[in-house]
Motif scaffolding. Structure first.
Motif, PDB file in Angstrom:
ATOM      1  N   VAL A   1       4.345   3.552   9.122  1.00  0.00           N
ATOM      2  CA  VAL A   1       4.848   3.062   7.840  1.00  0.00           C
ATOM      3  C   VAL A   1       4.180   3.901   6.753  1.00  0.00           C
ATOM      4  O   VAL A   1       2.949   3.983   6.687  1.00  0.00           O
ATOM      5  N   LEU A   2       4.997   4.549   5.924  1.00  0.00           N
ATOM      6  CA  LEU A   2       4.488   5.420   4.863  1.00  0.00           C
ATOM      7  C   LEU A   2       4.574   4.671   3.539  1.00  0.00           C
ATOM      8  O   LEU A   2       5.655   4.212   3.145  1.00  0.00           O
ATOM      9  N   VAL A   3       3.418   4.566   2.854  1.00  0.00           N
ATOM     10  CA  VAL A   3       3.298   3.684   1.694  1.00  0.00           C
ATOM     11  C   VAL A   3       2.728   4.444   0.494  1.00  0.00           C
ATOM     12  O   VAL A   3       1.703   5.119   0.619  1.00  0.00           O
TER      13      VAL A   3
ATOM     14  N   ILE B   1      -2.865  -4.855   6.221  1.00  0.00           N
ATOM     15  CA  ILE B   1      -3.396  -6.073   6.857  1.00  0.00           C
ATOM     16  C   ILE B   1      -2.316  -6.721   7.720  1.00  0.00           C
ATOM     17  O   ILE B   1      -2.556  -7.086   8.884  1.00  0.00           O
ATOM     18  N   ALA B   2      -1.116  -6.858   7.162  1.00  0.00           N
ATOM     19  CA  ALA B   2      -0.021  -7.489   7.900  1.00  0.00           C
ATOM     20  C   ALA B   2       0.372  -6.665   9.121  1.00  0.00           C
ATOM     21  O   ALA B   2       0.508  -7.195  10.235  1.00  0.00           O
ATOM     22  N   ILE B   3       0.558  -5.373   8.927  1.00  0.00           N
ATOM     23  CA  ILE B   3       1.022  -4.506  10.013  1.00  0.00           C
ATOM     24  C   ILE B   3       0.007  -4.455  11.143  1.00  0.00           C
ATOM     25  O   ILE B   3       0.351  -4.624  12.330  1.00  0.00           O
TER      26      ILE B   3
ATOM     27  N   GLU C   1      -0.571  -0.840  16.996  1.00  0.00           N
ATOM     28  CA  GLU C   1      -0.323   0.565  17.333  1.00  0.00           C
ATOM     29  C   GLU C   1       0.428   1.316  16.227  1.00  0.00           C
ATOM     30  O   GLU C   1       0.495   2.540  16.242  1.00  0.00           O
ATOM     31  N   THR C   2       0.996   0.594  15.283  1.00  0.00           N
ATOM     32  CA  THR C   2       1.731   1.230  14.187  1.00  0.00           C
ATOM     33  C   THR C   2       0.760   1.866  13.198  1.00  0.00           C
ATOM     34  O   THR C   2      -0.178   1.218  12.733  1.00  0.00           O
ATOM     35  N   GLU C   3       0.995   3.134  12.887  1.00  0.00           N
ATOM     36  CA  GLU C   3       0.173   3.811  11.884  1.00  0.00           C
ATOM     37  C   GLU C   3       0.586   3.364  10.485  1.00  0.00           C
ATOM     38  O   GLU C   3       1.782   3.243  10.194  1.00  0.00           O
TER      39      GLU C   3
ATOM     40  N   VAL D   1       9.109   4.017   8.782  1.00  0.00           N
ATOM     41  CA  VAL D   1       9.549   3.201   7.649  1.00  0.00           C
ATOM     42  C   VAL D   1       8.985   3.807   6.367  1.00  0.00           C
ATOM     43  O   VAL D   1       7.774   4.031   6.265  1.00  0.00           O
ATOM     44  N   LEU D   2       9.866   4.088   5.429  1.00  0.00           N
ATOM     45  CA  LEU D   2       9.455   4.572   4.111  1.00  0.00           C
ATOM     46  C   LEU D   2       9.513   3.403   3.137  1.00  0.00           C
ATOM     47  O   LEU D   2      10.573   2.792   2.969  1.00  0.00           O
TER      48      LEU D   2
END
Length: 361
Positions: free
Chosen positions: A134-136, A149-151, A157-159, A260-261
């Protein structure tokens, strides 16, 4: 385009045009006093103004003098009093904190604000499985703190990767140095993340939950805004476009992955959008600007325009500069602005010009 499976969390379509309304509501529903104050470049301002009007609280918003006029007017439109103070966000922040008659609502370094922004992470995980990254966007760190925190608690395993512009690097420098570093933001297309100092709460959360923070150029941000408009028909402001800019710059890193962008906002200043689009077109090679020395005689220009036309380039503008340094008497410098199909087409036009004996500077 990128060899990846890409999803967009379209917070640009959110009420008030950005994710900020999430944290603002979560905070203001817990405020007991009758008036609040906040400092913002624009999106937090609108979020607080709207939330305050909905829950019946008076809101004053302090914005730096260079804040987007469109965001100032939108904030007033949601019912808040707007005060312009200082040249930077830090100036506006310090002034807002000093107003002791109001309850201060921090833009990012607040547990309730962070929790509200984290609902984005919950929604992502509820809708998608097996996400690689997920790119934030990152400014002060409130958005990425809540999301990470949620992810990480639901999909370890999600970056989670933060993206900053090279023009405002506090979070980038702080994350990699493992200590808070204050920087002076430069003028940027991503004004929504032009924060000079990351928050202390958000810094601690990022150190624990965020996998990486990367920086992107202003040119890539402009290309990303243009790409959102052209390919997805989405109006995304510079700050919201930085995740796509990261994809543009680091295509191989994300090839074959599920990404995810987080398009964090769409409150773009339409007085600037033509310049952003033009910059994006230049950065992608769709508009090329090059200089050629030609003979200053009748017909001298005609030959080179014929070459460009033969290569199917569309000449948008021509400027003569006979006083340019190092141009001999009898010659003139001509600056061409040409519309092309892309970078390769632009290079083909330049090569065709060179083959006929013209010199491109």
């Amino acid at each position: 385009m990128f060899g990846a499976e890409i999803y967009i969390k379209a917070e640009n379509l959110q009420k008030t045009g950005s994710f900020k309304v999430r944290g603002a509501f979560n905070k203001l529903m817990k405020v007991k006093t009758g008036k609040v104050i906040a400092a913002s470049m624009g999106n937090h301002a609108q979020g607080v103004a709207f939330a305050a009007s909905e829950v019946g609280i008076k809101a004053k918003i302090v914005m730096p003098l260079n804040a987007s006029i469109a965001k100032q007017e939108a904030t007033r439109g949601y019912g808040a009093e707007v005060v312009l103070h200082g040249e930077t966000f830090s100036d506006a922040l310090n002034y807002a904190i000093s107003q002791k008659d109001y309850t201060f609502i921090h833009a990012f370094d607040d547990d309730d604000i962070i929790t509200g922004q984290g609902t984005i992470g919950l929604e992502i995980i509820n809708e998608l499985q097996d996400i690689d990254a997920v790119l934030v966007p990152v400014g002060g760190g409130g958005l990425i703190s809540g999301i990470s925190i949620a992810i990480k608690n639901l999909s370890s395993e999600t970056e989670v990767i933060g993206i900053q512009t090279v023009s405002a690097l506090s979070a980038y420098e702080s994350f990699h140095s493992k200590k808070i570093i204050e920087t002076m933001p430069m003028p940027t297309l991503a004004d929504g993340i032009a924060v000079g100092k990351i928050g202390s709460k958000t810094f601690a959360i990022m150190q624990r939950y965020v996998d990486d923070v990367i920086k992107v150029s202003e040119e890539s941000i402009a290309m990303a805004v243009l790409l959102f408009l052209e390919r997805k028909k989405l109006v995304v402001e510079g700050a919201g476009a930085v995740p796509l800019a990261a994809l543009i710059e680091q295509k191989e890193r994300f090839r074959g992955k599920r990404i995810v962008l987080v398009a964090s906002g769409g409150n773009i200043d339409f007085a600037l959008i033509d310049r952003i689009i033009h910059k994006g077109l230049v950065s992608s090679g769709r508009i090329g600007v090059f200089k050629v020395i030609v003979d200053d005689v009748p017909g001298g220009l005609h030959k080179i325009t014929g070459i460009i036309a033969a290569q199917r380039g569309n000449i948008l503008n021509i400027v003569h500069d006979r006083l340019y340094q190092d141009v001999p008497i009898g010659k003139t410098l001509v600056i061409f602005t040409v519309e092309t199909k892309g970078q390769r087409h632009l290079e083909e036009i330049k090569d065709a010009v060179r083959v006929t004996g013209f010199s491109i500077l």
